[in-house]
Scaffold this motif. Sequence first.
Motif, PDB file in Angstrom:
ATOM      1  N   LEU A   9      -4.216  -4.542  -9.039  1.00 13.00           N
ATOM      2  CA  LEU A   9      -4.036  -5.921  -8.580  1.00 13.00           C
ATOM      3  C   LEU A   9      -3.053  -6.095  -7.420  1.00 13.00           C
ATOM      4  O   LEU A   9      -3.379  -6.789  -6.450  1.00 13.00           O
ATOM      5  CB  LEU A   9      -3.651  -6.805  -9.773  1.00 13.00           C
ATOM      6  N   PRO A  10      -1.846  -5.472  -7.497  1.00  7.34           N
ATOM      7  CA  PRO A  10      -0.876  -5.739  -6.416  1.00  7.34           C
ATOM      8  C   PRO A  10      -1.421  -5.445  -5.020  1.00  7.34           C
ATOM      9  O   PRO A  10      -1.237  -6.251  -4.107  1.00  7.34           O
ATOM     10  CB  PRO A  10       0.293  -4.809  -6.756  1.00  7.34           C
ATOM     11  N   ALA A  11      -2.131  -4.330  -4.870  1.00  6.01           N
ATOM     12  CA  ALA A  11      -2.641  -3.966  -3.549  1.00  6.01           C
ATOM     13  C   ALA A  11      -3.608  -5.024  -3.039  1.00  6.01           C
ATOM     14  O   ALA A  11      -3.643  -5.339  -1.842  1.00  6.01           O
ATOM     15  CB  ALA A  11      -3.332  -2.606  -3.605  1.00  6.01           C
ATOM     16  N   VAL A  12      -4.412  -5.590  -3.948  1.00  7.02           N
ATOM     17  CA  VAL A  12      -5.402  -6.585  -3.549  1.00  7.02           C
ATOM     18  C   VAL A  12      -4.712  -7.835  -3.021  1.00  7.02           C
ATOM     19  O   VAL A  12      -5.204  -8.509  -2.115  1.00  7.02           O
ATOM     20  CB  VAL A  12      -6.301  -6.940  -4.750  1.00  7.02           C
ATOM     21  N   LEU A  13      -3.549  -8.132  -3.606  1.00  5.11           N
ATOM     22  CA  LEU A  13      -2.874  -9.371  -3.237  1.00  5.11           C
ATOM     23  C   LEU A  13      -2.019  -9.231  -1.978  1.00  5.11           C
ATOM     24  O   LEU A  13      -1.441 -10.209  -1.520  1.00  5.11           O
ATOM     25  CB  LEU A  13      -2.012  -9.865  -4.406  1.00  5.11           C
ATOM     26  N   SER A  14      -1.935  -8.035  -1.430  1.00  4.21           N
ATOM     27  CA  SER A  14      -1.160  -7.882  -0.200  1.00  4.21           C
ATOM     28  C   SER A  14      -1.825  -8.679   0.912  1.00  4.21           C
ATOM     29  O   SER A  14      -3.032  -8.930   0.885  1.00  4.21           O
ATOM     30  CB  SER A  14      -1.077  -6.409   0.191  1.00  4.21           C
ATOM     31  N   LEU A  15      -1.027  -9.073   1.881  1.00  9.24           N
ATOM     32  CA  LEU A  15      -1.498 -10.033   2.887  1.00  9.24           C
ATOM     33  C   LEU A  15      -2.798  -9.600   3.563  1.00  9.24           C
ATOM     34  O   LEU A  15      -3.776 -10.338   3.583  1.00  9.24           O
ATOM     35  CB  LEU A  15      -0.396 -10.255   3.932  1.00  9.24           C
ATOM     36  N   GLY A  16      -2.797  -8.366   4.087  1.00  6.90           N
ATOM     37  CA  GLY A  16      -3.956  -7.912   4.851  1.00  6.90           C
ATOM     38  C   GLY A  16      -5.218  -7.895   4.012  1.00  6.90           C
ATOM     39  O   GLY A  16      -6.275  -8.369   4.429  1.00  6.90           O
ATOM     40  N   ASN A  17      -5.095  -7.372   2.804  1.00  8.66           N
ATOM     41  CA  ASN A  17      -6.276  -7.249   1.955  1.00  8.66           C
ATOM     42  C   ASN A  17      -6.789  -8.609   1.513  1.00  8.66           C
ATOM     43  O   ASN A  17      -7.987  -8.825   1.393  1.00  8.66           O
ATOM     44  CB  ASN A  17      -5.953  -6.400   0.722  1.00  8.66           C
ATOM     45  N   PHE A  18      -5.877  -9.533   1.258  1.00  7.30           N
ATOM     46  CA  PHE A  18      -6.308 -10.846   0.812  1.00  7.30           C
ATOM     47  C   PHE A  18      -6.933 -11.618   1.975  1.00  7.30           C
ATOM     48  O   PHE A  18      -7.953 -12.288   1.819  1.00  7.30           O
ATOM     49  CB  PHE A  18      -5.139 -11.628   0.207  1.00  7.30           C
ATOM     50  N   LEU A  59     -13.762  -3.340   2.173  1.00 10.02           N
ATOM     51  CA  LEU A  59     -14.513  -3.760   0.993  1.00 10.02           C
ATOM     52  C   LEU A  59     -14.270  -5.238   0.689  1.00 10.02           C
ATOM     53  O   LEU A  59     -15.170  -5.943   0.242  1.00 10.02           O
ATOM     54  CB  LEU A  59     -14.122  -2.892  -0.211  1.00 10.02           C
ATOM     55  N   GLY A  60     -13.049  -5.707   0.934  1.00 11.12           N
ATOM     56  CA  GLY A  60     -12.738  -7.114   0.699  1.00 11.12           C
ATOM     57  C   GLY A  60     -13.588  -8.016   1.579  1.00 11.12           C
ATOM     58  O   GLY A  60     -14.096  -9.042   1.131  1.00 11.12           O
ATOM     59  N   MET A  61     -13.760  -7.617   2.837  1.00  7.38           N
ATOM     60  CA  MET A  61     -14.596  -8.405   3.733  1.00  7.38           C
ATOM     61  C   MET A  61     -16.034  -8.431   3.236  1.00  7.38           C
ATOM     62  O   MET A  61     -16.700  -9.458   3.242  1.00  7.38           O
ATOM     63  CB  MET A  61     -14.554  -7.851   5.147  1.00  7.38           C
ATOM     64  N   MET A  62     -16.502  -7.263   2.766  1.00  5.65           N
ATOM     65  CA  MET A  62     -17.886  -7.210   2.282  1.00  5.65           C
ATOM     66  C   MET A  62     -18.055  -8.096   1.055  1.00  5.65           C
ATOM     67  O   MET A  62     -19.043  -8.831   0.940  1.00  5.65           O
ATOM     68  CB  MET A  62     -18.249  -5.775   1.925  1.00  5.65           C
ATOM     69  N   ASP A 354      -7.823   2.769  -7.916  1.00 10.82           N
ATOM     70  CA  ASP A 354      -7.189   1.700  -7.135  1.00 10.82           C
ATOM     71  C   ASP A 354      -8.221   0.953  -6.313  1.00 10.82           C
ATOM     72  O   ASP A 354      -8.220  -0.275  -6.246  1.00 10.82           O
ATOM     73  CB  ASP A 354      -6.142   2.280  -6.179  1.00 10.82           C
ATOM     74  N   ILE A 355      -9.097   1.733  -5.674  1.00  9.37           N
ATOM     75  CA  ILE A 355     -10.056   1.109  -4.774  1.00  9.37           C
ATOM     76  C   ILE A 355     -11.176   0.434  -5.547  1.00  9.37           C
ATOM     77  O   ILE A 355     -11.526  -0.712  -5.286  1.00  9.37           O
ATOM     78  CB  ILE A 355     -10.592   2.156  -3.777  1.00  9.37           C
ATOM     79  N   PHE A 363     -14.007  -9.254  -5.615  1.00  8.42           N
ATOM     80  CA  PHE A 363     -15.200 -10.049  -5.938  1.00  8.42           C
ATOM     81  C   PHE A 363     -14.805 -11.321  -6.682  1.00  8.42           C
ATOM     82  O   PHE A 363     -15.319 -12.401  -6.415  1.00  8.42           O
ATOM     83  CB  PHE A 363     -16.174  -9.224  -6.792  1.00  8.42           C
ATOM     84  N   LEU A 364     -13.862 -11.165  -7.618  1.00  9.52           N
ATOM     85  CA  LEU A 364     -13.426 -12.328  -8.393  1.00  9.52           C
ATOM     86  C   LEU A 364     -12.768 -13.356  -7.472  1.00  9.52           C
ATOM     87  O   LEU A 364     -13.082 -14.542  -7.520  1.00  9.52           O
ATOM     88  CB  LEU A 364     -12.457 -11.878  -9.490  1.00  9.52           C
ATOM     89  N   PHE A 365     -11.874 -12.869  -6.603  1.00  9.05           N
ATOM     90  CA  PHE A 365     -11.177 -13.809  -5.709  1.00  9.05           C
ATOM     91  C   PHE A 365     -12.148 -14.468  -4.739  1.00  9.05           C
ATOM     92  O   PHE A 365     -12.019 -15.650  -4.433  1.00  9.05           O
ATOM     93  CB  PHE A 365     -10.044 -13.106  -4.956  1.00  9.05           C
ATOM     94  N   ALA A 366     -13.111 -13.688  -4.274  1.00  5.16           N
ATOM     95  CA  ALA A 366     -14.086 -14.254  -3.334  1.00  5.16           C
ATOM     96  C   ALA A 366     -14.833 -15.406  -4.000  1.00  5.16           C
ATOM     97  O   ALA A 366     -15.058 -16.449  -3.384  1.00  5.16           O
ATOM     98  CB  ALA A 366     -15.061 -13.180  -2.867  1.00  5.16           C
TER      99      ALA A 366
END
Lengths: 502, 321
Positions: A9-18, A59-62, A354-355, A363-366
């Motif tokens: 979770l923490p990595a996903v919430l970092s600015l760039g990834n979010f 992957l976040g963009m996708m 992690d990935i 996906f959940l956040f999107a």
Amino acid sequence: MYGSLLDALPAVLSLGNFAAVVIGVIAGICIGALPGLSATMAISVLIPFTFGMDPLVALGMMAGIYNGAMYGGSIPAVLLRIPGTPAAVATSFDGYPMAQQGKGGYALQVSVVSSAIGGIASAIVLMLLAPPLAKVTLLFGPSEVFWVAVFGLSAIVFLLGGDILKGLMSACFGVFVSLVGLDSISGYDRYTFGHLELLDGINIVVLLVGLYAMPPAIALLEEIVDLDTSMSGKLNTVSLWKAIPSMLKYWKTWLRSSIIGIFVGILPGAGGSMAAFLSYNEARRASSNPDDWGKGEPEGVAASETSNNADTASALIPALTLGIPGTAVAAVMLGGLLIHGLQPGPMLFRDNPDIVFGFMWQFLFAAILLIVLGGALATNSFAQVLRLPRPLLGAFIIALVLVGVYSINGRMFDVYLMLGFGLVGYFMDKLKFPLPPVVLGLILGGFAEQNLRLALRIGGGDWTALASSTTSKVIIALILLVVLTPLFKRIFRPKRSLTSAS
Amino acid sequence: MKQQLLSLSLVAFASTSLLVGASLAQADYPEKTINLVVGYSAGGGTDVMARTVAKYVEEQLGEGATVVVKNMPGAGGQIGFSAIASAEPDGYTIGTMNLPAAMALTYDRDADYDVDSFTWLANVVSDPNTLVVPKGSDIHSLEELIEHARNSPGKVPVGLSSLGGNDHFSAIQFAEAADVELNYVPFNGAAQARSALMGGHVAMGTMAFSQTVGFEEELRVLAVLSDERLPQAPDVPTAKELGFDIEMGSFRGLAAPAGLPDDIRADLVSALESMATDPAFLSDMARQGNPLSFSYGDDYQALAEAQDEAARRTWEETPWK
């Protein structure tokens, strides 16, 4: 396993990834909303650029694009009766009549909330149940998948429209289009006339855009008032948050359609459009007022939009665990994983938790972001586009469609093909042939045929092999139940009315 | 400015030396973008290899060289292969070649290229096929598999990724060598064939070794169709050891159109050769799960001709349509 879910979770919430997810959702809504551009195409265009990116950013963009586009497709489906993506065809059945009645804003609100709910349900299932559901995928061999396709084809009865003969002709045209291309089982070309471009079959976007986008665009140029955009220009009278309480009565449809969408997602080779058709059909069957469907029933929009988003994350279950994509988009996403050296398979969860788990969170956040970004920003700004003068809007749609179709494979051949389908669509429109059976015929016809032949090949030509597994028997029982129930109802109804009369 | 001075002095140095011609020819190429044609969509195995190669070969070709991957998917790669064959042989169009698939396409349909339409540069990946059954199967060895096939001739379903590819050729060669009859079931791609195998819908498969990596708990590889045992799977015997002389796999490499000038060919081959020793390149390729096997120039051409011959023989003896 659930521990690594939290660790990711923490990595996903970092600015760039979010930020990547946010950008993806906005881009996805726009791409979905533009007829001719689809999520599959957007992600394939994006893939080469992700080569140098951090995996979670890519992957976040996708994930964002996928979820955004599944909702975005409903915007033109509701406002113009032009589905922005193949999966939005069923949304137009009730969404467009709603827009004509001046309820286009509400239709889009139902659509965005339903999309988000479907997406959230699907993401949660992906996070918690991916490995056990992958075992379900393995139960579905060619014969089982064939029966699911037959089940889907039973929906065609409801889509035929008033004139059954014309409806069946439309369906047959769809099945015919599915025949074009290299027959992967015998190796022979069918109806390709020596064109290499036709060997892989006809891309559904080419057909869909030709049939659905060209005729209304031409109608806009003709300035005939039968395509009514004057009402849809005025959209939101109530804010989304005030509108949500009135939608809570759709909870049954949300639940049913989420389950259908998730199930279709884990089937190999099916896709969002099949999920939307199936769930529209089931919701209508369960409804107390099935005759109002197709005339502006908001529940129809809810059913279609919930399931086409519920199909997104679950399509990644077979993709991540087995390497078989549940949808065309998931297939492209697999490529995105491969580029970062992430090989699909059981090892993926062990080697790169992690990935993989980060991707699931994205996906959940999107899906959650859809409500905020789709509800507030996108819907209103797209409604403004419709205030354009009609000839301009028509020309704009045609230009977009030409670019979109060209960019699928980067060749003019597809554009000419699309224009041909546009001509067919124009006359079908004038002669009142229904379009949905064509799409269903194309999607399910080819799917049913290929799996039937594979199943027979495996069984050495023995037809009983089709019903030999327990899974097959269960699906056959379901089909019989669904087909026979209305028949029995019809047989027993006169008796009941007689007794009540006496 | 500094760079300009440096290159000026280099030119000055070069012009005084006897090597003037040779070094200028090398400095000339490449003077514009090199297109690397891939006959499959972005994100597939071949595409990922091409993008990795593009990134590293750019460095080897010298300052300012750019290699751009151009996807031309369709017709099982044929559209891309034809585009390479018909391009100008000036070194600015190269492309990926998949053997034996590219050559098989020239036999089972009309193709506007053959093995002589290319200047073969270098092979990069060699992925041998396997004979594989699901982990839950009663079959534990090649012997048991053959016995099973003999007991029900023509009935044992073999899952293939497609018709006329290396999966298919492997199955045909195995059936011939073991004198059994099999039931070929061509799926829509390697992953679907693998899932059908894992779900027990087909009895055996001939998938490429890389397709089995990561699925060790679900699949049992009975034999690998390579010349020697693989370093990644030292316990799996080769079919040759077990007495069946079959060798099959898929090869991915790079080619240019036929008639490429010798100096450009030499430049490209030497850039690819130095790339193959770059540890960063090797680790990227290993991360993607690609079994590597390099061969260059004439050796690669010999490989292509042998694969072409194998495809031709299979087509003549057991046509698949």
